[in-house]
Design an enzyme around this catalytic site. Structure first.
Site, PDB file in Angstrom:
ATOM      1  N   LYS A 112       0.705   4.059  19.492  1.00 16.86           N
ATOM      2  CA  LYS A 112       1.550   5.070  18.838  1.00 16.86           C
ATOM      3  C   LYS A 112       2.896   5.252  19.527  1.00 16.86           C
ATOM      4  O   LYS A 112       3.880   5.564  18.868  1.00 16.86           O
ATOM      5  CB  LYS A 112       0.814   6.411  18.773  1.00 16.86           C
ATOM      6  CG  LYS A 112      -0.401   6.334  17.883  1.00 16.86           C
ATOM      7  CD  LYS A 112      -0.590   7.569  17.062  1.00 16.86           C
ATOM      8  CE  LYS A 112      -1.623   7.259  15.998  1.00 16.86           C
ATOM      9  NZ  LYS A 112      -1.863   8.335  15.089  1.00 16.86           N
ATOM     10  N   LYS A 195      -5.132  -1.967  11.785  1.00 17.28           N
ATOM     11  CA  LYS A 195      -5.996  -0.942  11.185  1.00 17.28           C
ATOM     12  C   LYS A 195      -5.331  -0.305   9.956  1.00 17.28           C
ATOM     13  O   LYS A 195      -4.128  -0.038   9.992  1.00 17.28           O
ATOM     14  CB  LYS A 195      -6.242   0.130  12.255  1.00 17.28           C
ATOM     15  CG  LYS A 195      -7.219   1.203  11.866  1.00 17.28           C
ATOM     16  CD  LYS A 195      -7.342   2.266  12.952  1.00 17.28           C
ATOM     17  CE  LYS A 195      -6.263   3.311  12.814  1.00 17.28           C
ATOM     18  NZ  LYS A 195      -6.683   4.695  13.098  1.00 17.28           N
ATOM     19  N   LYS A 198      -3.293   6.116   7.733  1.00 11.02           N
ATOM     20  CA  LYS A 198      -2.586   6.988   6.786  1.00 11.02           C
ATOM     21  C   LYS A 198      -1.133   7.174   7.176  1.00 11.02           C
ATOM     22  O   LYS A 198      -0.331   7.604   6.370  1.00 11.02           O
ATOM     23  CB  LYS A 198      -3.312   8.323   6.599  1.00 11.02           C
ATOM     24  CG  LYS A 198      -3.555   9.157   7.841  1.00 11.02           C
ATOM     25  CD  LYS A 198      -4.189  10.481   7.421  1.00 11.02           C
ATOM     26  CE  LYS A 198      -5.386  10.867   8.253  1.00 11.02           C
ATOM     27  NZ  LYS A 198      -5.088  11.188   9.654  1.00 11.02           N
TER      28      LYS A 198
HETATM   29  P1  ATP Z   1      -3.054   8.238  11.765  1.00 10.95           P
HETATM   30  O1  ATP Z   1      -2.563   7.071  10.990  1.00 10.95           O
HETATM   31  O2  ATP Z   1      -2.311   9.496  11.480  1.00 10.95           O
HETATM   32  O3  ATP Z   1      -3.217   7.946  13.213  1.00 10.95           O
HETATM   33  P2  ATP Z   1      -5.703   7.606  10.909  1.00 10.95           P
HETATM   34  O4  ATP Z   1      -5.637   7.148   9.490  1.00 10.95           O
HETATM   35  O5  ATP Z   1      -5.885   6.597  11.962  1.00 10.95           O
HETATM   36  O6  ATP Z   1      -4.474   8.554  11.230  1.00 10.95           O
HETATM   37  P3  ATP Z   1      -7.345   9.775  11.929  1.00 10.95           P
HETATM   38  O7  ATP Z   1      -7.088  11.140  11.483  1.00 10.95           O
HETATM   39  O8  ATP Z   1      -6.781   9.412  13.254  1.00 10.95           O
HETATM   40  O9  ATP Z   1      -6.866   8.690  10.889  1.00 10.95           O
HETATM   41  O10 ATP Z   1      -8.906   9.462  11.908  1.00 10.95           O
HETATM   42  C1  ATP Z   1      -9.886  10.146  11.175  1.00 10.95           C
HETATM   43  C2  ATP Z   1     -11.181   9.387  11.230  1.00 10.95           C
HETATM   44  O11 ATP Z   1     -11.097   8.196  10.420  1.00 10.95           O
HETATM   45  C3  ATP Z   1     -11.571   8.910  12.635  1.00 10.95           C
HETATM   46  O12 ATP Z   1     -12.968   9.036  12.787  1.00 10.95           O
HETATM   47  C4  ATP Z   1     -11.188   7.466  12.639  1.00 10.95           C
HETATM   48  O13 ATP Z   1     -11.971   6.698  13.519  1.00 10.95           O
HETATM   49  C5  ATP Z   1     -11.480   7.070  11.190  1.00 10.95           C
HETATM   50  N1  ATP Z   1     -10.631   5.943  10.764  1.00 10.95           N
HETATM   51  C6  ATP Z   1      -9.271   5.963  10.690  1.00 10.95           C
HETATM   52  N2  ATP Z   1      -8.811   4.776  10.240  1.00 10.95           N
HETATM   53  C7  ATP Z   1      -9.906   3.997  10.032  1.00 10.95           C
HETATM   54  C8  ATP Z   1     -10.090   2.649   9.571  1.00 10.95           C
HETATM   55  N3  ATP Z   1      -9.051   1.906   9.243  1.00 10.95           N
HETATM   56  N4  ATP Z   1     -11.350   2.162   9.477  1.00 10.95           N
HETATM   57  C9  ATP Z   1     -12.415   2.933   9.801  1.00 10.95           C
HETATM   58  N5  ATP Z   1     -12.302   4.200  10.250  1.00 10.95           N
HETATM   59  C10 ATP Z   1     -11.087   4.744  10.365  1.00 10.95           C
END
Ligand code: ATP
Ligand code: LTN
Length: 334
Positions: A112, A195, A198
């Site tokens: 990040k 990954k 969002k």
């Molecule tokens: P950001 O992009 O803002 O960092 P994010 O999409 O990675 O957010 P988080 O809010 O950080 O999402 O994560 C919420 C949950 O979703 C966590 O348990 C995380 O492990 C899971 N998660 C996020 N992205 C993935 C993915 N691509 N595959 C599986 N699990 C995910």
């Protein structure tokens, strides 16, 4: 005794298929026989720049998404992190008990902060100690998350064990990570090595739970693939990250194994596989999107659930915090 589960999502944008398959789908099944707390981690969301109006809107959107994904707000407790002041307070204490060397190993910070580490906030660097506070405050036994969070849960375990041993007292339950195998890490639709996230600048990299059927179909049609047909076995997906990701999504959405999906589509080109995947994604996501919209029309119901959740959470959290404050030598409040 009923085991306690805690998990959270940042209100940093609309939830993606990755969040759903990696985390929320799992929460839904756990709530039947666990004491579940699901938090919307807005303190974590301000570790990177965010507009106040967007943060307010996204916080309610996540609450609506929890309900739309099958979280029962009576059986489980949903709440906003900033409504429980103990998170910030224990977060500070744990920050003082965590060596910088441990934080320096965290890959999420490296990802990040990117190339401009000195511009990243102190909050982004200390993010994992606040996450540890989220979990340890509730003496959670398990933390259902996607694979990307494994390192943070391991750090939480290390912090819990080191504080317990420093004070010779079981102040904290040492939590277990609970990671779903098939959908542990859903990858970007534009780059199978990254990954699905969002906060990725490209909306075409992800499927949002709020996307319309047309958007879902278009994004899957445009998803990056290679030119080969689908293989007969999993072995044939090696070194084909985009193809592997689409097969994993199909498997998880249809509740089959990846092997079964390969068997079913052995030799088929993506022009055959992709429309089927799109139909499946629309079938699962479209009703969820509709339900999110419905909950957002009447936010007073959401607010009622969030209040009840925060009351429940505050009661547990204050007890842990009081114990910690006493143990580390803070005078009781006069
Ligand atoms: P950001 O992009 O803002 O960092 P994010 O999409 O990675 O957010 P988080 O809010 O950080 O999402 O994560 C919420 C949950 O979703 C966590 O348990 C995380 O492990 C899971 N998660 C996020 N992205 C993935 C993915 N691509 N595959 C599986 N699990 C995910
Ligand atoms: N760091 C997590 C979100 C998060 C979380 C938590 C998950 C904050 N606190 C407590 C589980 C338990 C993320 O970025 N996905």
């Amino acid at each position: 005794m009923t085991k306690r589960i805690l998990s959270g999502v940042q209100p940093s944008g609309a939830l993606t298929l990755g969040n759903y398959l990696g985390a929320l789908k799992n929460w839904q099944s756990l709530q039947e026989n666990h004491d579940c707390l699901f938090c919307i981690v807005n303190l974590h969301a301000i570790t990177v720049p965010v507009e106040p109006d967007a943060l307010r809107k996204q916080t309610l959107e996540i609450a609506a998404t929890y309900l739309a994904c099958g979280i029962d707000p009576v059986q489980s407790h949903i709440f906003v992190q900033s409504h429980v002041p103990a998170h910030a307070e224990l977060g500070w204490v744990l920050g003082c008990k965590t060596p910088m060397g441990w934080l320096n190993r965290m890959t999420q910070f490296k990802d990040k902060a990117g190339k401009h580490k000195e511009k990243a906030s102190l909050g982004l660097y200390g993010y994992p100690t606040l996450q540890a506070a989220d979990i340890l405050l509730y003496q959670a036994d398990g933390v259902p998350v996607g694979d990307d969070q494994k390192q943070h849960i391991e750090l939480t375990r290390d912090i819990a064990m080191s504080v317990n041993s420093a004070y010779g007292k079981d102040l904290f339950t040492v939590p277990e990570p609970m990671i779903e195998k098939t959908a542990a890490r859903i990858m970007s639709l534009r780059d199978g090595t990254k990954k699905m996230s969002k906060s990725d600048p490209s909306d075409f990299s992800r499927l949002n739970l709020t996307d319309s059927a047309d958007e879902i179909r278009l994004k899957i049609k445009k998803a990056k693939t290679d030119s080969g047909p689908l293989p007969e076995t999993l072995e044939g997906l090696k070194d084909r990250p985009e193809a592997k990701n689409l097969v994993a999504i199909f498997a998880s959405l249809s509740k089959q194994s990846e092997e079964d999906v390969c068997r079913q589509y052995a030799g088929a080109p993506f022009s055959v596989f992709k429309p089927d995947l799109a139909d499946l994604a629309v079938e699962v996501l479209a009703p969820t999107g509709e339900s999110i919209k419905k909950y957002l029309k009447e936010t007073s119901e959401l607010e009622r659930h969030l209040k009840r959740g925060a009351d429940y959470a505050n009661e547990i959290a204050e007890k842990t915090l009081k114990d910690v404050f006493e143990t580390i030598g803070f005078l009781p409040r006069l």
